[in-house]
Design a protein around this motif. Structure first.
Motif, PDB file in Angstrom:
ATOM      1  N   ASP A  24       0.853  -1.194   0.000  1.00 33.78           N
ATOM      2  CA  ASP A  24       0.000   0.000   0.000  1.00 33.78           C
ATOM      3  C   ASP A  24       0.889   1.243   0.000  1.00 33.78           C
ATOM      4  O   ASP A  24       1.358   1.686   1.043  1.00 33.78           O
ATOM      5  CB  ASP A  24      -0.915   0.000   1.223  1.00 33.78           C
ATOM      6  N   ARG A  68      -6.961  -9.793  -2.183  1.00 33.14           N
ATOM      7  CA  ARG A  68      -8.364  -9.369  -2.228  1.00 33.14           C
ATOM      8  C   ARG A  68      -9.246 -10.604  -2.140  1.00 33.14           C
ATOM      9  O   ARG A  68      -9.080 -11.538  -2.916  1.00 33.14           O
ATOM     10  CB  ARG A  68      -8.662  -8.632  -3.521  1.00 33.14           C
ATOM     11  N   LYS A  86      -8.762  -5.175   5.995  1.00 32.20           N
ATOM     12  CA  LYS A  86      -9.895  -4.247   6.124  1.00 32.20           C
ATOM     13  C   LYS A  86     -10.919  -4.583   5.057  1.00 32.20           C
ATOM     14  O   LYS A  86     -10.572  -5.051   3.977  1.00 32.20           O
ATOM     15  CB  LYS A  86      -9.445  -2.794   5.900  1.00 32.20           C
ATOM     16  N   GLN A  87     -12.162  -4.280   5.352  1.00 27.35           N
ATOM     17  CA  GLN A  87     -13.212  -4.426   4.340  1.00 27.35           C
ATOM     18  C   GLN A  87     -13.352  -3.104   3.617  1.00 27.35           C
ATOM     19  O   GLN A  87     -13.334  -2.036   4.235  1.00 27.35           O
ATOM     20  CB  GLN A  87     -14.533  -4.828   4.987  1.00 27.35           C
ATOM     21  N   ASP A  88     -13.461  -3.181   2.290  1.00 30.93           N
ATOM     22  CA  ASP A  88     -13.656  -1.958   1.512  1.00 30.93           C
ATOM     23  C   ASP A  88     -15.148  -1.687   1.346  1.00 30.93           C
ATOM     24  O   ASP A  88     -15.994  -2.449   1.827  1.00 30.93           O
ATOM     25  CB  ASP A  88     -12.914  -2.009   0.175  1.00 30.93           C
ATOM     26  N   SER A  89     -15.491  -0.608   0.680  1.00 23.34           N
ATOM     27  CA  SER A  89     -16.890  -0.204   0.538  1.00 23.34           C
ATOM     28  C   SER A  89     -17.708  -1.198  -0.281  1.00 23.34           C
ATOM     29  O   SER A  89     -18.930  -1.244  -0.156  1.00 23.34           O
ATOM     30  CB  SER A  89     -16.970   1.185  -0.105  1.00 23.34           C
ATOM     31  N   THR A  96     -12.617  -8.011   1.330  1.00 23.34           N
ATOM     32  CA  THR A  96     -11.613  -7.898   2.379  1.00 23.34           C
ATOM     33  C   THR A  96     -10.247  -7.809   1.705  1.00 23.34           C
ATOM     34  O   THR A  96      -9.880  -8.670   0.909  1.00 23.34           O
ATOM     35  CB  THR A  96     -11.668  -9.091   3.344  1.00 23.34           C
ATOM     36  N   ILE A  97      -9.518  -6.756   2.027  1.00 21.95           N
ATOM     37  CA  ILE A  97      -8.213  -6.472   1.438  1.00 21.95           C
ATOM     38  C   ILE A  97      -7.142  -6.665   2.512  1.00 21.95           C
ATOM     39  O   ILE A  97      -7.296  -6.187   3.636  1.00 21.95           O
ATOM     40  CB  ILE A  97      -8.134  -5.009   0.921  1.00 21.95           C
TER      41      ILE A  97
END
Length: 167
Positions: free
Chosen positions: A37, A71, A126-129, A133-134
């Motif tokens: 990232d 992902r 983390k979960q994205d919008s 889950t990334i």
């Protein structure tokens, strides 16, 4: 005669696309901090890992263009974190120093096999919008200015184990 043979061998080693040329390229890069990232690199709670410099971000992109986060479209954060924890326990010479399931964070110290150098790592899921889950990773050597590819290798090896635990 020696110089001619050496030069021709060297040029074969440097031929574009050869595995040896890739290894030589990585070994000559002067950075020891790798992350998936580049916009918001994972930070450690226990270890003192600073910010990733713009120069290092550029080198990461040039050297590891295929180094991407994991992902998972059909897995929730708790399930992925469980796989992350199980995979971390299987990694050789890893010691976990911090884990927080609510934040999706694992941190620790990896000890290199040969020289016993200590490298800090952090992985965050983390979960994205969109509900995916990334998993992002970061690994940084404490000593020296070059890691000879060890940090990227560590991230990739760990990601393979996490994926295996989720199959």
């Amino acid at each position: 005669m020696w110089k001619i043979q050496y030069s021709s061998q060297r040029s074969r080693l440097k031929s574009p696309g050869s595995p040896t040329a890739r290894a030589l390229d990585i070994m000559t890069k002067d950075f020891n901090d790798v992350t998936t990232d580049l916009q918001n690199p994972p930070q450690c709670n226990k270890a003192q890992i600073g910010n990733v410099s713009e120069q290092t971000k550029k080198l990461i992109l040039e050297t590891y263009p295929d180094l991407k986060p994991l992902r998972f479209a059909s897995k929730d954060q708790a399930t992925v974190f469980g796989a992350m924890l199980a995979a971390a326990k299987e990694m050789p010479r890893w010691r976990l120093t911090h884990q927080d399931q609510a934040q999706g964070t694992l941190e620790g110290v990896a000890t290199t096999a040969m020289m016993r150098f200590k490298d800090d790592f952090v992985f965050v899921c983390k979960q994205d919008s969109a509900g995916n889950t990334i998993v992002h990773g970061r690994s940084k050597s404490r000593l020296g200015t070059s890691d000879w590819g060890a940090n990227a290798k560590r991230i990739l090896q760990y990601f393979k184990l996490v994926e295996a635990h989720l199959q």
